[in-house]
Design a protein around this motif. Structure first.
Motif, short mmCIF file in Angstrom:
data_model
loop_
_atom_site.label_atom_id
_atom_site.label_comp_id
_atom_site.label_asym_id
_atom_site.label_seq_id
_atom_site.Cartn_x
_atom_site.Cartn_y
_atom_site.Cartn_z
N LEU A 98 46.40 49.19 37.29
CA LEU A 98 47.15 47.97 37.61
C LEU A 98 46.32 46.71 37.37
O LEU A 98 46.84 45.67 36.97
CB LEU A 98 47.65 48.01 39.06
N GLN A 99 45.01 46.80 37.61
CA GLN A 99 44.15 45.64 37.36
C GLN A 99 44.08 45.33 35.88
O GLN A 99 44.07 44.16 35.47
CB GLN A 99 42.74 45.91 37.90
N THR A 129 44.26 57.02 43.97
CA THR A 129 44.56 55.61 44.28
C THR A 129 43.59 54.69 43.54
O THR A 129 43.96 53.60 43.11
CB THR A 129 44.47 55.36 45.79
N LYS A 130 42.35 55.15 43.36
CA LYS A 130 41.37 54.32 42.65
C LYS A 130 41.75 54.16 41.19
O LYS A 130 41.72 53.05 40.66
CB LYS A 130 39.97 54.95 42.76
N ASN A 189 49.61 52.12 51.36
CA ASN A 189 49.20 50.99 52.21
C ASN A 189 50.02 50.93 53.48
O ASN A 189 49.52 50.63 54.57
CB ASN A 189 49.35 49.67 51.44
N HIS A 233 44.67 51.89 40.85
CA HIS A 233 44.23 50.51 41.08
C HIS A 233 43.59 49.95 39.81
O HIS A 233 43.85 48.80 39.43
CB HIS A 233 43.25 50.47 42.24
N TYR A 234 42.76 50.76 39.13
CA TYR A 234 42.14 50.34 37.87
C TYR A 234 43.23 50.04 36.83
O TYR A 234 43.17 49.05 36.10
CB TYR A 234 41.22 51.44 37.35
N LEU A 268 36.78 44.42 38.80
CA LEU A 268 36.64 45.67 39.54
C LEU A 268 35.20 46.00 39.90
O LEU A 268 34.95 46.88 40.73
CB LEU A 268 37.24 46.82 38.71
N ASN A 311 54.52 40.85 45.82
CA ASN A 311 53.51 41.59 46.59
C ASN A 311 53.83 41.57 48.08
O ASN A 311 53.61 42.55 48.79
CB ASN A 311 52.12 41.01 46.33
N LEU A 368 52.36 44.94 49.57
CA LEU A 368 51.07 45.09 48.89
C LEU A 368 50.05 44.10 49.44
O LEU A 368 48.85 44.24 49.19
CB LEU A 368 51.26 44.90 47.38
N LEU A 406 51.21 53.04 45.69
CA LEU A 406 50.18 52.33 46.44
C LEU A 406 50.78 51.56 47.61
O LEU A 406 50.15 51.44 48.67
CB LEU A 406 49.41 51.38 45.51
N SER A 453 44.80 42.07 53.72
CA SER A 453 44.92 41.50 52.37
C SER A 453 45.77 40.24 52.43
O SER A 453 46.84 40.22 53.04
CB SER A 453 45.56 42.52 51.41
#
Length: 311
Positions: free
Chosen positions: A17-18, A10-11, A83, A14-15, A32, A142, A147, A79, A101
């Motif tokens: 997608l960022q 997941t990390k 979530n 996430h990287y 990040l 989102n 999300l 993700l 979030s």
């Protein structure tokens, strides 16, 4: 066969997608909180695991390859599922722990939310709140895909989203009533008075970008005159309200913002506030999917926020 289970965490997703959000390794790494080499290494590990490049480069600009686009779709779904599962589990936990979030429409003034979050954090230090800013399309995406838990947005929202039915799919809590406020250099204008659109036809403006809600309201009021030769002329536009105001005060251009922002900052604004006749009323509201309020921490958050607003 590559061990994708150790790479596609997941990390790492996430990287990935960022980096898509910024299309810039330096900016993504700063957001990040990691170094650029660390981010680069993580992306290379994913590409090695999959066996094909995810990003291409044209000059200095990054772009997604077809493989990258497919992984983006899968990563968002994955993700979102994770979530959702975490939310389902945390529904049965205490109301003072977990993550929340919040997505905020980029043209909404969120100062009231920020002040509330400071107090909320003091009362509930074990609830982690993440706030991100989005344009209207990304915010709805989102929210639709779970999300984010909550969205701070203008209602009614005149984005062409007929499939969204607030009554059937979403609940919302009103934060404040609002209206469009014009800030003008016109010395003949009287503060707080309302004027017809015809009074502004020949003036020049510094405005939000065309896809912003307040600009769309102005487009509706000016109609076909918006881009006409003698219509609404917008030499400069900014997504930042502060930059918009600073530019308006440094030039002869008029501008427009939401009234709630003006009321919070009127002591620092030197332009005359006036209104359009028959202007569009709207509200700033917190929107969330039905069922979210059943999550204890979110129910607590909304109850505390309402109490804060009432006070």
């Amino acid at each position: 066969m590559p061990k994708t289970d150790t790479i596609l965490s997941t990390k790492s997703l996430h990287y990935f997608l960022q980096l898509i959000d910024t299309m810039n390794y330096t900016q993504a790494a700063q957001i990040l909180g990691i170094t650029q080499p660390a981010l680069t290494q993580q992306i290379k590990k994913i590409e090695h695991a999959i066996g094909t490049p995810l990003f291409g480069q044209m000059g200095k600009k990054l772009y997604l390859t077809e493989a990258g686009k497919q992984l983006q779709t899968g990563a968002i779904k994955l993700l979102g599922t994770i979530n959702s599962v975490v939310n389902d589990i945390q529904e049965f936990t205490q109301a003072d722990k977990g993550n929340i979030s919040i997505g905020v429409l980029d043209s909404v003034d969120s100062e009231v939310l920020r002040k509330f979050l400071v107090k909320f954090n003091q009362k509930s230090p074990d609830i982690t709140v993440n706030v991100c800013y989005f344009n209207r399309k990304d915010l709805w995406y989102n929210l639709d895909n779970n999300l984010i838990d909550l969205a701070l947005i203008y209602v009614p929202d005149n984005m062409k989203k007929s499939q969204v039915n607030l009554q059937n799919q979403y609940d919302y809590m009103k934060v404040c009533e609002d209206r469009l406020t014009i800030l003008t250099h016109d010395k003949k204008a009287k503060a707080g008075k309302s004027y017809p659109v015809s009074e502004f036809i020949d003036r020049q403006w510094v405005a939000y970008p065309d896809n912003f809600y307040l600009t769309q309201i102005m487009r509706e009021k000016f109609g076909s005159k918006m881009n006409a030769k003698n219509g609404m002329k917008v030499p400069l536009s900014f997504s930042s309200t502060k930059q918009l105001l600073d530019t308006a005060e440094e030039t002869e251009y008029d501008t427009f913002i939401n009234n709630s922002y003006y009321q919070l900052h009127k002591n620092d604004i030197n332009l005359t506030p006036i209104y359009l006749k028959d202007d569009t009323k709207f509200s700033t509201s917190v929107i969330y999917r039905k069922g979210k309020k059943d999550v204890p921490r979110i129910e607590r958050f909304l109850a505390e926020f309402k109490k804060f607003l009432d006070e």
